[in-house]
Design a protein around this motif. Structure first.
Motif, PDB file in Angstrom:
ATOM      1  N   SER A 245       0.794  -1.248   0.040  1.00 11.70           N
ATOM      2  CA  SER A 245      -0.165  -0.059   0.127  1.00 11.70           C
ATOM      3  C   SER A 245       1.055   1.013  -0.083  1.00 11.70           C
ATOM      4  O   SER A 245       0.357   2.227  -0.711  1.00 11.70           O
ATOM      5  CB  SER A 245      -1.035   0.009   1.181  1.00 11.70           C
ATOM      6  OG  SER A 245      -0.548  -0.122   2.521  1.00 11.70           O
ATOM      7  N   CYS A 246       1.929   1.309   0.713  1.00 11.75           N
ATOM      8  CA  CYS A 246       2.879   2.637   0.563  1.00 11.75           C
ATOM      9  C   CYS A 246       3.485   2.766  -0.812  1.00 11.75           C
ATOM     10  O   CYS A 246       3.437   3.836  -1.262  1.00 11.75           O
ATOM     11  CB  CYS A 246       4.057   2.144   1.573  1.00 11.75           C
ATOM     12  SG  CYS A 246       3.876   3.111   3.194  1.00 11.75           S
ATOM     13  N   ASP A 247       3.830   1.616  -1.265  1.00  7.69           N
ATOM     14  CA  ASP A 247       4.424   1.864  -2.844  1.00  7.69           C
ATOM     15  C   ASP A 247       3.421   2.393  -3.419  1.00  7.69           C
ATOM     16  O   ASP A 247       3.678   3.181  -4.531  1.00  7.69           O
ATOM     17  CB  ASP A 247       5.014   0.575  -3.257  1.00  7.69           C
ATOM     18  CG  ASP A 247       6.301  -0.057  -2.639  1.00  7.69           C
ATOM     19  OD1 ASP A 247       6.797   1.054  -1.874  1.00  7.69           O
ATOM     20  OD2 ASP A 247       6.684  -0.944  -2.889  1.00  7.69           O
TER      21      ASP A 247
ATOM     22  N   LEU B 180       1.627   7.930   5.597  1.00 11.54           N
ATOM     23  CA  LEU B 180       1.572   6.723   6.441  1.00 11.54           C
ATOM     24  C   LEU B 180       0.238   5.798   6.283  1.00 11.54           C
ATOM     25  O   LEU B 180      -0.862   6.365   5.917  1.00 11.54           O
ATOM     26  CB  LEU B 180       1.285   7.314   7.849  1.00 11.54           C
ATOM     27  CG  LEU B 180       2.413   8.219   8.209  1.00 11.54           C
ATOM     28  CD1 LEU B 180       2.051   8.533   9.779  1.00 11.54           C
ATOM     29  CD2 LEU B 180       3.893   7.560   8.408  1.00 11.54           C
ATOM     30  N   THR B 181       0.619   4.398   6.209  1.00 12.33           N
ATOM     31  CA  THR B 181      -0.652   3.381   5.882  1.00 12.33           C
ATOM     32  C   THR B 181      -0.632   2.771   7.416  1.00 12.33           C
ATOM     33  O   THR B 181       0.197   2.605   7.839  1.00 12.33           O
ATOM     34  CB  THR B 181      -0.325   2.737   4.641  1.00 12.33           C
ATOM     35  OG1 THR B 181       0.749   1.764   4.995  1.00 12.33           O
ATOM     36  CG2 THR B 181      -0.118   3.372   3.582  1.00 12.33           C
ATOM     37  N   GLN B 182      -1.872   2.250   7.605  1.00 11.40           N
ATOM     38  CA  GLN B 182      -1.999   1.572   8.709  1.00 11.40           C
ATOM     39  C   GLN B 182      -3.190   0.643   8.677  1.00 11.40           C
ATOM     40  O   GLN B 182      -4.132   1.095   7.878  1.00 11.40           O
ATOM     41  CB  GLN B 182      -2.230   2.401  10.006  1.00 11.40           C
ATOM     42  CG  GLN B 182      -3.339   3.422   9.901  1.00 11.40           C
ATOM     43  CD  GLN B 182      -3.458   4.383  10.888  1.00 11.40           C
ATOM     44  OE1 GLN B 182      -2.546   5.063  11.408  1.00 11.40           O
ATOM     45  NE2 GLN B 182      -4.847   4.594  11.483  1.00 11.40           N
ATOM     46  N   SER B 183      -3.299  -0.662   9.399  1.00 11.95           N
ATOM     47  CA  SER B 183      -4.478  -1.353   9.436  1.00 11.95           C
ATOM     48  C   SER B 183      -5.521  -0.636  10.176  1.00 11.95           C
ATOM     49  O   SER B 183      -6.709  -1.297   9.997  1.00 11.95           O
ATOM     50  CB  SER B 183      -4.180  -2.753   9.626  1.00 11.95           C
ATOM     51  OG  SER B 183      -3.594  -2.883  11.028  1.00 11.95           O
TER      52      SER B 183
ATOM     53  N   ILE C 252      -2.822  10.091   5.613  1.00 12.49           N
ATOM     54  CA  ILE C 252      -2.865   8.997   6.500  1.00 12.49           C
ATOM     55  C   ILE C 252      -3.941   7.998   6.124  1.00 12.49           C
ATOM     56  O   ILE C 252      -5.177   8.416   5.883  1.00 12.49           O
ATOM     57  CB  ILE C 252      -3.205   9.520   8.110  1.00 12.49           C
ATOM     58  CG1 ILE C 252      -2.124  10.060   8.430  1.00 12.49           C
ATOM     59  CG2 ILE C 252      -3.268   8.031   8.966  1.00 12.49           C
ATOM     60  CD1 ILE C 252      -2.323  10.835   9.903  1.00 12.49           C
ATOM     61  N   ALA C 253      -3.425   6.805   5.400  1.00 10.66           N
ATOM     62  CA  ALA C 253      -4.368   6.054   4.949  1.00 10.66           C
ATOM     63  C   ALA C 253      -4.561   4.902   6.020  1.00 10.66           C
ATOM     64  O   ALA C 253      -3.911   3.937   6.176  1.00 10.66           O
ATOM     65  CB  ALA C 253      -3.607   5.222   3.721  1.00 10.66           C
TER      66      ALA C 253
ATOM     67  N   ILE D 192      -7.349  -0.533  -0.358  1.00 10.25           N
ATOM     68  CA  ILE D 192      -6.793   1.096  -0.485  1.00 10.25           C
ATOM     69  C   ILE D 192      -8.453   1.632  -1.062  1.00 10.25           C
ATOM     70  O   ILE D 192      -8.519   1.449  -2.281  1.00 10.25           O
ATOM     71  CB  ILE D 192      -5.764   1.052  -1.444  1.00 10.25           C
ATOM     72  CG1 ILE D 192      -4.571   0.489  -0.666  1.00 10.25           C
ATOM     73  CG2 ILE D 192      -5.664   2.714  -1.623  1.00 10.25           C
ATOM     74  CD1 ILE D 192      -3.198   0.769  -1.520  1.00 10.25           C
ATOM     75  N   ASP D 193      -8.735   2.451  -0.536  1.00  9.74           N
ATOM     76  CA  ASP D 193     -10.001   3.346  -1.100  1.00  9.74           C
ATOM     77  C   ASP D 193      -9.721   4.037  -2.373  1.00  9.74           C
ATOM     78  O   ASP D 193      -8.446   5.017  -2.190  1.00  9.74           O
ATOM     79  CB  ASP D 193     -10.596   3.927   0.151  1.00  9.74           C
ATOM     80  CG  ASP D 193     -11.895   4.742  -0.372  1.00  9.74           C
ATOM     81  OD1 ASP D 193     -11.971   5.954  -0.678  1.00  9.74           O
ATOM     82  OD2 ASP D 193     -12.997   4.240  -0.146  1.00  9.74           O
ATOM     83  N   ASP D 194     -10.218   4.486  -3.399  1.00  9.48           N
ATOM     84  CA  ASP D 194     -10.347   5.173  -4.565  1.00  9.48           C
ATOM     85  C   ASP D 194     -10.362   6.772  -3.910  1.00  9.48           C
ATOM     86  O   ASP D 194      -9.078   7.482  -4.514  1.00  9.48           O
ATOM     87  CB  ASP D 194     -11.027   5.010  -5.467  1.00  9.48           C
ATOM     88  CG  ASP D 194     -11.313   3.717  -6.179  1.00  9.48           C
ATOM     89  OD1 ASP D 194     -10.314   3.179  -6.092  1.00  9.48           O
ATOM     90  OD2 ASP D 194     -12.394   3.438  -6.977  1.00  9.48           O
ATOM     91  N   ASN D 195     -10.614   7.092  -3.053  1.00 12.00           N
ATOM     92  CA  ASN D 195     -10.446   8.279  -2.311  1.00 12.00           C
ATOM     93  C   ASN D 195      -9.041   8.674  -1.904  1.00 12.00           C
ATOM     94  O   ASN D 195      -8.676   9.898  -2.272  1.00 12.00           O
ATOM     95  CB  ASN D 195     -11.444   8.477  -1.346  1.00 12.00           C
ATOM     96  CG  ASN D 195     -11.576  10.027  -0.861  1.00 12.00           C
ATOM     97  OD1 ASN D 195     -11.534  11.107  -1.534  1.00 12.00           O
ATOM     98  ND2 ASN D 195     -11.341  10.092   0.559  1.00 12.00           N
TER      99      ASN D 195
END
Length: 183
Positions: free
Chosen positions: A15-17, A124-127, A157-158, A168-171
């Motif tokens: 997801s970060c990439d 930043l990505t997070q679950s 911040i995702a 990953i949301d399109d938004n």
């Protein structure tokens, strides 16, 4: 404009990439003359800071690892994109090592060796489902960049992103793209 993207995720194509690539696509679409250097620091040899202060008496960090490759690009960059997943409540270990090694850009504790006018964007990505769950991490990373005179102009911040990149949301993809477009 020169952009340096630093991805601290150990996962290739995670997801970060994906968000870094969307940001960079926006940069390319929004700017005619742009130079982009992208670093996947998990695939590089970057040691943590030894606290030896050798960078204060020598010209730069005394460690000869892959961070030497990144220093010149950061020095010349107009924009620095820093991206990391949240693991165990903080950025990845390699991301922490990268930030520690930024210490080489200071002459002492407060005098800087970086040209002024640099900007940064943080991804930043997070679950965790709540975006604000680790907001303090974003604030801490931003404070580090600010301490080097780098003005953070964007924070993405995702939240709710698991190992399945289809989550990953399109938004959020659009936010990353628009951030790059408007930088």
């Amino acid at each position: 404009m020169k952009v340096v993207a630093v991805s601290c995720s150990p996962r290739v194509g995670g997801s970060c990439d994906i968000l870094v690539d969307e940001f960079l696509r926006g940069v390319r679409d929004g700017h005619k003359e742009v130079s982009i250097d992208k670093y996947k620091v998990a695939n590089m040899k970057i040691n943590g800071c030894m606290g030896c202060y050798g960078c204060k008496s020598e010209k730069g960090c005394v460690q000869r690892d892959d961070m030497q490759v990144i220093y010149r690009d950061i020095y010349d960059a107009d924009v620095i994109l820093f991206a990391s997943p949240i693991y165990m409540g903080y950025i990845t270990g390699i991301g922490k090592s990268f930030l520690e090694r930024m210490f080489a850009f200071s002459k002492g504790h407060y005098d800087l060796n970086l040209p002024s006018g640099k900007r940064s964007v943080l991804i930043l990505t997070q679950s965790h489902q709540r975006e604000d769950a680790y907001r303090r991490v974003a604030d801490e990373v931003i404070n580090i960049f600010n301490s080097y005179g780098i003005n953070t102009v964007g924070r993405i911040i995702a939240a709710g992103i698991d190992r399945n990149t289809e989550s990953i949301d399109d938004n959020i993809l659009n936010i990353a793209y628009q951030s790059g477009l408007n930088i």
